[in-house]
Scaffold this motif. Structure first.
Motif, PDB file in Angstrom:
ATOM      1  N   PRO A  27    -138.090 -52.332  -8.612  1.00 25.97           N
ATOM      2  CA  PRO A  27    -138.104 -50.580  -8.809  1.00 25.97           C
ATOM      3  C   PRO A  27    -137.177 -50.658 -10.108  1.00 25.97           C
ATOM      4  O   PRO A  27    -137.169 -50.170 -11.136  1.00 25.97           O
ATOM      5  N   GLY A  28    -136.144 -50.341  -9.877  1.00 32.23           N
ATOM      6  CA  GLY A  28    -135.124 -49.897 -10.761  1.00 32.23           C
ATOM      7  C   GLY A  28    -134.818 -50.863 -12.032  1.00 32.23           C
ATOM      8  O   GLY A  28    -134.979 -50.941 -13.254  1.00 32.23           O
ATOM      9  N   LYS A  29    -135.088 -52.109 -12.138  1.00 38.55           N
ATOM     10  CA  LYS A  29    -134.838 -52.817 -13.032  1.00 38.55           C
ATOM     11  C   LYS A  29    -136.375 -52.765 -14.012  1.00 38.55           C
ATOM     12  O   LYS A  29    -136.995 -52.463 -15.169  1.00 38.55           O
ATOM     13  N   PHE A  30    -137.603 -52.821 -13.117  1.00 43.84           N
ATOM     14  CA  PHE A  30    -139.003 -52.257 -13.445  1.00 43.84           C
ATOM     15  C   PHE A  30    -139.087 -51.484 -14.038  1.00 43.84           C
ATOM     16  O   PHE A  30    -139.619 -51.154 -15.811  1.00 43.84           O
ATOM     17  N   LEU A  31    -138.348 -50.381 -13.523  1.00 43.65           N
ATOM     18  CA  LEU A  31    -138.412 -48.831 -14.541  1.00 43.65           C
ATOM     19  C   LEU A  31    -138.186 -48.380 -16.045  1.00 43.65           C
ATOM     20  O   LEU A  31    -138.308 -48.630 -17.014  1.00 43.65           O
ATOM     21  N   GLY A  32    -136.864 -49.518 -15.578  1.00 47.91           N
ATOM     22  CA  GLY A  32    -135.472 -49.485 -16.546  1.00 47.91           C
ATOM     23  C   GLY A  32    -136.724 -50.339 -17.908  1.00 47.91           C
ATOM     24  O   GLY A  32    -136.195 -50.026 -19.359  1.00 47.91           O
ATOM     25  N   TRP A  33    -137.110 -51.478 -17.701  1.00 46.80           N
ATOM     26  CA  TRP A  33    -137.838 -52.661 -18.904  1.00 46.80           C
ATOM     27  C   TRP A  33    -138.967 -51.666 -19.015  1.00 46.80           C
ATOM     28  O   TRP A  33    -138.801 -50.953 -20.712  1.00 46.80           O
ATOM     29  N   LEU A  34    -139.943 -50.917 -18.654  1.00 48.63           N
ATOM     30  CA  LEU A  34    -140.826 -50.274 -18.955  1.00 48.63           C
ATOM     31  C   LEU A  34    -139.862 -48.601 -19.723  1.00 48.63           C
ATOM     32  O   LEU A  34    -140.941 -48.170 -20.784  1.00 48.63           O
ATOM     33  N   ALA A  35    -139.385 -48.321 -19.278  1.00 54.55           N
ATOM     34  CA  ALA A  35    -139.126 -47.009 -20.075  1.00 54.55           C
ATOM     35  C   ALA A  35    -138.646 -47.673 -21.671  1.00 54.55           C
ATOM     36  O   ALA A  35    -138.513 -46.908 -22.447  1.00 54.55           O
ATOM     37  N   GLY A  36    -138.031 -48.690 -21.171  1.00 55.03           N
ATOM     38  CA  GLY A  36    -137.936 -49.190 -23.133  1.00 55.03           C
ATOM     39  C   GLY A  36    -139.035 -49.694 -23.690  1.00 55.03           C
ATOM     40  O   GLY A  36    -138.956 -49.956 -24.917  1.00 55.03           O
ATOM     41  N   THR A  37    -140.361 -50.037 -23.369  1.00 52.44           N
ATOM     42  CA  THR A  37    -141.287 -50.412 -23.689  1.00 52.44           C
ATOM     43  C   THR A  37    -142.180 -49.092 -24.579  1.00 52.44           C
ATOM     44  O   THR A  37    -143.029 -49.064 -25.124  1.00 52.44           O
ATOM     45  N   ILE A  38    -142.039 -47.853 -24.029  1.00 51.23           N
ATOM     46  CA  ILE A  38    -142.333 -46.494 -24.060  1.00 51.23           C
ATOM     47  C   ILE A  38    -142.444 -46.675 -25.898  1.00 51.23           C
ATOM     48  O   ILE A  38    -141.543 -45.936 -26.487  1.00 51.23           O
ATOM     49  N   PRO A  39    -144.040 -46.446 -25.938  1.00 48.23           N
ATOM     50  CA  PRO A  39    -143.231 -45.504 -27.838  1.00 48.23           C
ATOM     51  C   PRO A  39    -142.805 -43.846 -27.751  1.00 48.23           C
ATOM     52  O   PRO A  39    -142.766 -43.105 -26.975  1.00 48.23           O
ATOM     53  N   ALA A  40    -142.344 -43.882 -29.555  1.00 45.97           N
ATOM     54  CA  ALA A  40    -141.836 -42.620 -29.272  1.00 45.97           C
ATOM     55  C   ALA A  40    -142.102 -41.413 -29.465  1.00 45.97           C
ATOM     56  O   ALA A  40    -141.614 -40.114 -28.555  1.00 45.97           O
ATOM     57  N   GLU A  41    -143.613 -41.449 -28.947  1.00 43.20           N
ATOM     58  CA  GLU A  41    -144.508 -40.132 -28.685  1.00 43.20           C
ATOM     59  C   GLU A  41    -144.472 -39.649 -27.541  1.00 43.20           C
ATOM     60  O   GLU A  41    -145.382 -38.986 -26.768  1.00 43.20           O
ATOM     61  N   MET A  42    -144.718 -41.060 -26.363  1.00 42.10           N
ATOM     62  CA  MET A  42    -144.607 -41.161 -25.302  1.00 42.10           C
ATOM     63  C   MET A  42    -143.628 -40.018 -24.150  1.00 42.10           C
ATOM     64  O   MET A  42    -142.263 -40.668 -24.825  1.00 42.10           O
ATOM     65  N   ARG A  43    -143.747 -39.583 -23.074  1.00 41.00           N
ATOM     66  CA  ARG A  43    -143.345 -39.175 -22.329  1.00 41.00           C
ATOM     67  C   ARG A  43    -143.509 -39.652 -20.980  1.00 41.00           C
ATOM     68  O   ARG A  43    -144.387 -39.440 -20.191  1.00 41.00           O
ATOM     69  N   LEU A  44    -142.788 -40.189 -20.422  1.00 39.01           N
ATOM     70  CA  LEU A  44    -142.786 -40.367 -18.470  1.00 39.01           C
ATOM     71  C   LEU A  44    -142.772 -39.550 -17.955  1.00 39.01           C
ATOM     72  O   LEU A  44    -141.881 -38.751 -17.923  1.00 39.01           O
ATOM     73  N   VAL A  45    -143.385 -39.154 -17.120  1.00 41.49           N
ATOM     74  CA  VAL A  45    -143.670 -37.766 -16.075  1.00 41.49           C
ATOM     75  C   VAL A  45    -143.108 -38.541 -14.693  1.00 41.49           C
ATOM     76  O   VAL A  45    -141.990 -37.950 -13.802  1.00 41.49           O
ATOM     77  N   ASP A  46    -143.533 -39.174 -14.491  1.00 39.25           N
ATOM     78  CA  ASP A  46    -143.712 -39.434 -12.680  1.00 39.25           C
ATOM     79  C   ASP A  46    -144.162 -41.279 -12.355  1.00 39.25           C
ATOM     80  O   ASP A  46    -144.835 -41.787 -13.794  1.00 39.25           O
ATOM     81  N   PHE A  47    -143.261 -41.872 -11.832  1.00 40.36           N
ATOM     82  CA  PHE A  47    -143.034 -43.088 -11.478  1.00 40.36           C
ATOM     83  C   PHE A  47    -143.278 -43.093  -9.862  1.00 40.36           C
ATOM     84  O   PHE A  47    -141.612 -42.875  -9.764  1.00 40.36           O
ATOM     85  N   SER A  48    -144.152 -44.092  -9.630  1.00 40.11           N
ATOM     86  CA  SER A  48    -143.755 -45.115  -7.912  1.00 40.11           C
ATOM     87  C   SER A  48    -144.219 -46.123  -7.915  1.00 40.11           C
ATOM     88  O   SER A  48    -145.084 -46.687  -8.505  1.00 40.11           O
TER      89      SER A  48
END
Length: 129
Positions: A27-48
């Motif tokens: 979970p933590g490593k996937f979220l870290g990897w996922l956050a590194g892939t998001i474009p600058a215009e995008m914001r993550l609000v919730d993750f489960s």
């Protein structure tokens, strides 16, 4: 001495069983990897994320927003979905997730319209990214 040795053997077996059954810190490593892939215009609000067993893997849900007009947001999210599905992590995205929901900005402000999205999917391996 024999009783003590038997206790030590049982304790070692118990520790080995716990170590073998422990899930990887996905979970933590996937979220870290996922956050590194998001474009600058995008914001993550919730993750489960949830472990569903060896057959089903990890199921996840991501919610967020894109600061752009609706058409541009759709293009950004489509490109991001494509990037996720082509990753080495064996991600399978659900077709039922809503791609873009328009959330108009407050009246009288110059803030661009915010587009909200959610993605659901499955991470098929219990592997570290």
């Amino acid at each position: 001495l024999i009783v003590r040795n038997q206790q030590v053997v049982r304790q070692r077996e118990f520790i080995r069983e716990l170590s073998d059954e422990r899930l990887a810190p996905v979970p933590g490593k996937f979220l870290g990897w996922l956050a590194g892939t998001i474009p600058a215009e995008m914001r993550l609000v919730d993750f489960s994320i949830k472990w569903n067993g060896l057959d089903e893997g990890w199921s996840f849900r991501v919610e967020g927003s894109v600061e752009a007009d609706e058409e541009t947001s759709r293009e950004i999210i489509f490109a991001w979905r494509r990037q996720l599905s082509r990753s080495p992590l064996r991600i399978k995205l659900a077709d039922t997730a809503r791609a873009v929901i328009t959330a108009p900005s407050a009246p009288g402000t110059m803030v661009p319209t915010e587009q909200r999205f959610n993605l659901e999917g499955t991470l098929l391996e219990n592997a570290e990214p």
